[in-house]
Write an enzyme that holds these catalytic residues in place. Structure first.
Site, PDB file in Angstrom:
ATOM      1  N   ARG A  53       0.820  -1.212   0.000  1.00 48.55           N
ATOM      2  CA  ARG A  53       0.000   0.000   0.000  1.00 48.55           C
ATOM      3  C   ARG A  53       0.856   1.266   0.000  1.00 48.55           C
ATOM      4  O   ARG A  53       0.583   2.228   0.713  1.00 48.55           O
ATOM      5  CB  ARG A  53      -0.937   0.028   1.217  1.00 48.55           C
ATOM      6  CG  ARG A  53      -1.987  -1.047   1.221  1.00 48.55           C
ATOM      7  CD  ARG A  53      -3.206  -0.648   0.413  1.00 48.55           C
ATOM      8  NE  ARG A  53      -3.915  -1.828  -0.045  1.00 48.55           N
ATOM      9  CZ  ARG A  53      -4.658  -1.855  -1.161  1.00 48.55           C
ATOM     10  NH1 ARG A  53      -4.761  -0.804  -1.913  1.00 48.55           N
ATOM     11  NH2 ARG A  53      -5.282  -2.941  -1.518  1.00 48.55           N
ATOM     12  N   SER A  70     -25.624  23.983 -34.689  1.00 47.15           N
ATOM     13  CA  SER A  70     -26.650  23.418 -33.827  1.00 47.15           C
ATOM     14  C   SER A  70     -27.333  22.291 -34.574  1.00 47.15           C
ATOM     15  O   SER A  70     -27.589  22.395 -35.779  1.00 47.15           O
ATOM     16  CB  SER A  70     -27.683  24.503 -33.473  1.00 47.15           C
ATOM     17  OG  SER A  70     -28.906  23.909 -33.092  1.00 47.15           O
ATOM     18  N   GLN A 128       8.950  17.622   5.578  1.00 45.74           N
ATOM     19  CA  GLN A 128       9.127  16.375   4.838  1.00 45.74           C
ATOM     20  C   GLN A 128       8.982  16.633   3.343  1.00 45.74           C
ATOM     21  O   GLN A 128       9.629  16.019   2.522  1.00 45.74           O
ATOM     22  CB  GLN A 128       8.093  15.335   5.282  1.00 45.74           C
ATOM     23  CG  GLN A 128       8.288  14.014   4.568  1.00 45.74           C
ATOM     24  CD  GLN A 128       7.411  12.927   5.151  1.00 45.74           C
ATOM     25  OE1 GLN A 128       6.292  12.727   4.705  1.00 45.74           O
ATOM     26  NE2 GLN A 128       7.921  12.236   6.146  1.00 45.74           N
ATOM     27  N   HIS A 184     -21.195  49.207 -18.349  1.00 51.98           N
ATOM     28  CA  HIS A 184     -22.475  48.683 -17.838  1.00 51.98           C
ATOM     29  C   HIS A 184     -23.180  47.837 -18.890  1.00 51.98           C
ATOM     30  O   HIS A 184     -24.391  47.682 -18.875  1.00 51.98           O
ATOM     31  CB  HIS A 184     -23.420  49.815 -17.402  1.00 51.98           C
ATOM     32  CG  HIS A 184     -22.775  50.814 -16.503  1.00 51.98           C
ATOM     33  ND1 HIS A 184     -22.926  50.821 -15.137  1.00 51.98           N
ATOM     34  CD2 HIS A 184     -21.929  51.838 -16.782  1.00 51.98           C
ATOM     35  CE1 HIS A 184     -22.228  51.811 -14.615  1.00 51.98           C
ATOM     36  NE2 HIS A 184     -21.596  52.436 -15.590  1.00 51.98           N
TER      37      HIS A 184
END
Ligand SMILES: *[C@@H]1O[C@H](CO)[C@@H](O)[C@H](O)[C@H]1NC(C)=O
Length: 471
Positions: free
Chosen positions: A72, A276, A228, A146
Site C-alpha cells: 500500500r 446546432s 518532509q 455597464h
C-alpha cells in the site's frame, strides 16, 4: 508511476561513483562521473551502478502493482521491484531517502517542464492576438460600460486589453517557473539527519550532496529548509498563476461571445461546421464557450491548492497527496487544452466591419451631440438654446428607437430643423467615427512595441513550432 521512475533515475545518478554509459536523461546538467566519485565517496561498487543503470528503462510495472497491493505504498512498491531487478544494488536502493525525496523532487521537475510547455503556447496566443490588435487598431467600434454603449473604442484597442491581461499571465507563469527550486535530499522531517548518518556526521558532505543532486536535476537553486515535503505554498504559486490565466481567458472569451451575439466578431467557423443540430443557421461560439468552461475549472483549482497548503500540519500531513495529484495534473492539462483552443480562436478571428459600422451609426448621433453644440456655438449660436433643442430632438429620436422599434433618426431631425442650418455642412465630419477613438490606434502601437514585442522576443525559437501545433 512514471514520475517515480524519473526519480529512481535520480537516485541512481546520485549514488553513481563511476560510469561510462550514456544516459537518456531528463536533466540539463551533464554528469561528470569521475568527479562524483571523488565528491561523494560512498561505499558503492561499479557493479551495483551498472546494474541500476541497466534497469533504468526496464521497469516491471506489473510486479510493482502487485507489490503495491501488499505494501500500500507506491514508492516502496517500486523500491522492492527495483531491488528484485537489481539484487546486487538492492541494499543501497533508497538509502537515506524518504518517499518525498522521490515524489517531491520529481514533481518539481515535472512542474517546471509543464510550465516550459505552457509558456510558449501562451506566447503564441500573444503573438497572434498582437497581430490582430495591430491590424484592427484603427477600426472604430462601440465601447461599452455597464454593457450599455458608451463612447467608441477600436477593435484592436479592445484586443489589446485582452493582450495586456495575457502579458500579466506570462509574467506570473514565468515568475512561478523561475522561482521553482529543488527539494533535494532532506529526509523525513527535513533535517537531513539520515544523510548526516550516511556520511558519518560530515555535514559538509550532506550539503554537497544536496547541492549536487539539485544541479544534476537541472536546478541551480534548492529550498534550503523544508519539512518532509517542499512547501505546498509552491504548488499554490503555480496553480495561482494557472488560475489567473483562467480568469483572463474567461473574460476574453466571454467578450468574444458577447461580440459574436452582436455579429460584430466571430471565432473561426469551418465551412462544414455545424452550429446546432436543430437550428442549421446557427454559428455558435463553441470554442469560446469551451474555453470558458475549462477556464472556470482552472479558476476553481486555486481553492484546492490554497486549502491544501493551509491544512499541512507541522512538518507535513498526507492529506495533500490525493488532492494535489488531481489538482496539479488537472491544472496543467486544463491550461494546455484552454491555451490550444484559444490559440485556434486567435488564429482565425473574423471581424464584420459593416455590422460594426451599423451599430455605431445607431448610437453615434447621441454621442455626437456635444460636438454639434460646440459647432453651433462656434457658428455664433447660444450654448443653452442649442442644448435645449438637442435635448428635445434626442428625446424624440430615442422614442423612435425604443417605442417604435425604428432606427435612430436624430441626425435627420437635426437636418430638418432650420436652427442647425449654419452647421449642416460640418455634420458629416462631426459624425466621422474615426474622430471618436481618441488615441486608441497610437496606444495599441505603443503597447505592442513597448510591452508585447519584448516578451515575444523571449520565445522567438519556440513560436513557429507551437503555431504549427494548433492547426
Ligand atoms: C424630415 O423632413 C422630411 C421632408 O420634409 C420628412 O419627410 C421627414 O419625415 C422628416 N424627418 C423627421 C424625422 O421628422
Amino acid at each position: 508511476m512514471w514520475h517515480i521512475m524519473g526519480a529512481f533515475k535520480l537516485i541512481i545518478k546520485v549514488k553513481i561513483k563511476k560510469s561510462t554509459r550514456k544516459h537518456k536523461i531528463i536533466y540539463n546538467t551533464p554528469v561528470n562521473h569521475d568527479q562524483m566519485n571523488v565528491e561523494l565517496g560512498l561505499d558503492i561498487t561499479d557493479e551495483q551502478i551498472s546494474e541500476l543503470e541497466s534497469a533504468i528503462h526496464d521497469i516491471d510495472f506489473k510486479s510493482a502493482a502487485e507489490h503495491e497491493k501488499m505494501v500500500r505504498h507506491d514508492v516502496m512498491a517500486h523500491v522492492h521491484t527495483l531491488a528484485e531487478r537489481c539484487p546486487k544494488a538492492a541494499p543501497i536502493i533508497h538509502l537515506g531517502a524518504t518517499s518525498c525525496y522521490v515524489g517531491d523532487n520529481t514533481d518539481l521537475i515535472v512542474l517546471r517542464h509543464g510550465l516550459d510547455l505552457l509558456l510558449p503556447r501562451l506566447a503564441a496566443i500573444i503573438s497572434q492576438l498582437s497581430q490582430f490588435a495591430n491590424e484592427y487598431k484603427s477600426l472604430p467600434m462601440l465601447g461599452f460600460t455597464h454593457l450599455q454603449p458608451a463612447q467608441l473604442t477600436t477593435v484592436g484597442k479592445r484586443a489589446s486589453l485582452w493582450l495586456s491581461d495575457l502579458l500579466m499571465d506570462e509574467r506570473a507563469l514565468s515568475r512561478a517557473r523561475e522561482d521553482l527550486r529543488f527539494r533535494g535530499v532532506k529526509g523525513t522531517t527535513g533535517t537531513q539527519a539520515s544523510f548526516l548518518q550516511l556520511f558519518k556526521g560530515d555535514g559538509e558532505k550532506v550539503r554537497a550532496l544536496d547541492k549536487r543532486v539539485a544541479e544534476l536535476a537541472g536546478f541551480d537553486k534548492r529550498y534550503i529548509v523544508t519539512g518532509q515535503t517542499y512547501s505546498r505554498k509552491v504548488d499554490l504559486e503555480v496553480i495561482a498563476a494557472l488560475s489567473g490565466l483562467g480568469a483572463t481567458v474567461h473574460k476574453m472569451c466571454s467578450d468574444i461571445r458577447l461580440l459574436a451575439s452582436r455579429k460584430e466578431l466571430e471565432e473561426p467557423f469551418e465551412a462544414s461546421q455545424i452550429g446546432s443540430s436543430a437550428m442549421p443557421y446557427k454559428r455558435n461560439p463553441m470554442r469560446s464557450e469551451r474555453c470558458c468552461a475549462l477556464a472556470r475549472h482552472l479558476i476553481t483549482l486555486h481553492a484546492n491548492a490554497a486549502n491544501t497548503h493551509a491544512v499541512q500540519w507541522l512538518e507535513r500531513t498526507l492529506d495533500d497527496s490525493a488532492n494535489r495529484r488531481i489538482t496539479l495534473a488537472e491544472g496543467f492539462l486544463t491550461a494546455d487544452a484552454t491555451l490550444l483552443t484559444l490559440l485556434n480562436i486567435c488564429q482565425g478571428l473574423v471581424v464584420y466591419p459593416k455590422v460594426i459600422a451599423r451599430h455605431i451609426a445607431q448610437e453615434l448621433p447621441f454621442m455626437a451631440t456635444e460636438n454639434i453644440i460646440m459647432a453651433v456655438v462656434q457658428a455664433g449660436g447660444d450654448r443653452q438654446v442649442c442644448h435645449e433643442k438637442i435635448r428635445v430632438l434626442s428625446h424624440e429620436a430615442g422614442a423612435q428607437v425604443k417605442q417604435h422599434g425604428k432606427d435612430n433618426d436624430l441626425i435627420e431631425r437635426v437636418k430638418n430643423d432650420s436652427y442647425f442650418a449654419p452647421i449642416l455642412s460640418q455634420l458629416d465630419k462631426i459624425l466621422d467615427a474615426s474622430t471618436f477613438i481618441g488615441r486608441a490606434p497610437e496606444q495599441v502601437t505603443e503597447f505592442i512595441e513597448e510591452e508585447v514585442n519584448p516578451v515575444l522576443n523571449k520565445y522567438k525559437q519556440s513560436l513557429a513550432e507551437v503555431l504549427n501545433l494548433s492547426h
